[in-house]
Design an enzyme around this catalytic site. Structure first.
Site, PDB file in Angstrom:
ATOM      1  N   MET A 120       0.825  -1.207   0.000  1.00 11.51           N
ATOM      2  CA  MET A 120       0.000   0.000   0.000  1.00 11.51           C
ATOM      3  C   MET A 120       0.862   1.262   0.000  1.00 11.51           C
ATOM      4  O   MET A 120       2.068   1.209   0.204  1.00 11.51           O
ATOM      5  CB  MET A 120      -0.917   0.002   1.227  1.00 11.51           C
ATOM      6  CG  MET A 120      -1.927  -1.137   1.250  1.00 11.51           C
ATOM      7  SD  MET A 120      -2.975  -1.141   2.718  1.00 11.51           S
ATOM      8  CE  MET A 120      -3.959   0.334   2.458  1.00 11.51           C
ATOM      9  N   HIS A 121       0.212   2.396  -0.256  1.00 12.28           N
ATOM     10  CA  HIS A 121       0.743   3.754  -0.033  1.00 12.28           C
ATOM     11  C   HIS A 121       1.765   4.229  -1.055  1.00 12.28           C
ATOM     12  O   HIS A 121       2.119   5.407  -1.055  1.00 12.28           O
ATOM     13  CB  HIS A 121       1.374   3.895   1.361  1.00 12.28           C
ATOM     14  CG  HIS A 121       0.583   3.331   2.481  1.00 12.28           C
ATOM     15  ND1 HIS A 121      -0.738   3.648   2.710  1.00 12.28           N
ATOM     16  CD2 HIS A 121       0.914   2.434   3.453  1.00 12.28           C
ATOM     17  CE1 HIS A 121      -1.181   2.997   3.770  1.00 12.28           C
ATOM     18  NE2 HIS A 121      -0.199   2.249   4.243  1.00 12.28           N
ATOM     19  N   ASP A 142      -2.556  -5.069   0.475  1.00 10.81           N
ATOM     20  CA  ASP A 142      -2.027  -6.376   0.895  1.00 10.81           C
ATOM     21  C   ASP A 142      -2.705  -6.945   2.130  1.00 10.81           C
ATOM     22  O   ASP A 142      -3.012  -8.138   2.173  1.00 10.81           O
ATOM     23  CB  ASP A 142      -0.509  -6.309   1.080  1.00 10.81           C
ATOM     24  CG  ASP A 142      -0.059  -5.134   1.946  1.00 10.81           C
ATOM     25  OD1 ASP A 142      -0.903  -4.410   2.511  1.00 10.81           O
ATOM     26  OD2 ASP A 142       1.178  -4.944   2.059  1.00 10.81           O
TER      27      ASP A 142
END
Length: 485
Positions: A79-80, A236
């Site tokens: 992520m991110h 995830d």
């Protein structure tokens, strides 16, 4: 047959799932992280694509018949990460990853600019999130920022390459600080605070919905059928939850991966930004989850195994397990903040500390302290969340050690379970989301795997762990000012 693709930090995994829940094939390709400056963590998206080509070639060689039967693909990923594209769809710079800590000042600026940030996004501004990264780019790389036509998360860049369309989904988008997490829609207020608009964001779908169709050229190259659907997918951790059947309120898991995560599913949006709790959308419609995250979990054990001469993590864990109760009580205290920390401290400048070392301590004592310190960090995270209903599933590389699993159950004071196939993680969840997008029912698809082993907390160990945890918790506030200096 369904294909799950999980773009992690250290590897890309592909998994073939039959509609009787059998895992038919798995392929992996390693990834590397670049750290050109202190606090920086980057990857080239070209490396992601190279890894995808590698796993698809391996699956075509190993499982050509199964691959030809794939009806839908699901995507999961780290992520991110900020993947920046120009108007022609070309990548402008290396992607800035989830564990990058350069944007601390930008987090402060974003918090000042949007006092309601936690209320809208469900999270504090942290350097790992995507929005502060874009503020950093705007300040330090203005020529690149001026050319940004699209911002995509890592797995959504893979979708863009596979389909030619920019589409995201709720669970991953919730980790950007641009999503109104309760409304499950982009927030114009948060986007404007970083100099962006909806036009630079991907279209959003739910994780279990069809998002796009695979390009014909890739279907032909890899031996898939025409018109293969691609599901929305998930970040995830939400994907891992779907893979373990954690979709109902109160169900949860602990992940001992590079980072450490405690995840608890919920039927509503429950932000708690004051304690750095993450409140995100789940991968299924009308569902959310709370999550605490520590940045160095199994990676701290890997670090210690390299530098203490153990050679590998299994040897270190075996050495730590040899200590008797008296030696453990005398072991140093380890703060596991080797890459800063998120929950509950939200401090990119936090550092690892070994406290209480004496000449009587050896490598085994330090090994134990490191494993215990990671476990204490997870307990701090658990204490910020709504308590789970029953046992937590245990996943990730650290879950391979039964000794660590029992120690963690004792410290968390929560039963832990190891499930069959738990190591499949996000790739299995991605494949299940593909199955749902192809018409599968949640109750039939998102089943819980069989429990292989259960670890119940030992009441006689609780007092000793509580005493050492109390010492552990006192250290961070005493050292915080030193970390900032």
């Amino acid at each position: 047959m369904y294909l799950g693709l999980d773009l992690g930090t250290s590897e890309l995994k592909a998994l073939l799932l039959a509609d009787d829940h059998r895992i038919v094939g798995v392929a992996r390709a390693s990834l590397t992280v670049d750290r050109p400056h202190p606090l920086w963590s980057e990857q080239s998206p070209a490396q992601w694509w190279q890894a995808l080509e590698q796993v698809m070639a391996q699956l075509r060689a190993d499982q050509p018949v199964a691959l030809a039967q794939v009806r839908a693909i699901g995507l999961s990923g780290q992520m991110h990460g900020a993947t920046l594209l120009d108007a022609a769809g070309e990548v402008l710079r290396p992607a800035i990853l989830w564990n990058d800590g350069r944007s601390g000042a930008q987090c402060e600026a974003l918090t000042r600019a949007v006092p309601r940030l936690g209320e809208i996004a469900g999270n504090l501004a942290m350097p790992g999130f995507t929005a502060p990264k874009l503020l950093w780019v705007r300040e330090h790389e203005p020529d690149i920022f001026a050319r940004v036509a699209r911002v995509l998360l890592p797995k959504d860049w893979l979708r863009f390459m596979l389909s030619g369309e920019a589409v995201g989904e709720m669970s991953d988008a919730a980790g950007t600080l641009w999503l109104d997490v309760g409304a499950r829609d982009w927030s114009d207020e948060l986007l404007a605070a970083t100099g962006l608009t909806r036009a630079q964001m991907p279209r959003l779908v739910e994780g279990s919905e069809v998002s796009v169709t695979l390009k014909a050229e890739f279907a032909e190259r890899w031996g898939l059928a025409e018109d293969v659907k691609i599901a929305g997918g998930a970040g995830d951790n939400a994907a891992s939850a779907v893979g373990m059947g954690i979709v109902e309120p109160g169900q949860g898991f602990v992940s001992l991966g590079t980072s450490g995560v405690i995840f608890v599913a919920s039927s509503r949006f429950e932000p708690n930004p004051a304690q750095a709790v993450h409140a995100f959308c789940h991968a299924l419609p009308g569902r959310w989850h709370q999550m605490s995250v520590m940045l160095s979990a199994a990676s701290a054990v890997s670090w210690a195994s390299r530098h203490l001469g153990f050679g590998d993590e299994a040897t270190l864990l075996a050495a730590a397990a040899r200590l008797d109760d008296a030696a453990r009580a005398r072991a140093p205290i380890f703060l596991p903040y080797l890459s800063g920390e998120r929950s509950p401290h939200n401090n990119a400048n936090a550092q690892g500390v070994l406290f209480g070392l004496t000449q009587a301590h050896g490598a085994d004592d330090i090994a134990y302290a490191v494993v215990e310190g990671v476990s204490f960090g997870l307990r701090d995270g658990l204490d910020t969340l709504a308590r789970p209903a029953g046992a937590l599933a245990l996943v990730g590389g650290g879950a391979r050690s039964s000794w660590w699993a029992q120690l963690l159950a004792d410290i968390l004071e929560v039963p832990l379970t190891l499930a069959e196939g738990g190591e499949a993680g996000g790739a299995l969840g991605a494949a299940r989301l593909a199955w749902l997008a192809d018409g599968g029912a949640i109750a039939a698809v998102c089943t819980a795997p069989a429990v292989r082993q259960r670890f119940d907390p030992k009441a006689d160990a609780a007092a000793g762990h509580r005493a050492r945890h109390a010492r552990f918790r006192k250290l961070y506030p005493l050292l915080r000012a030193s970390f900032e200096a």
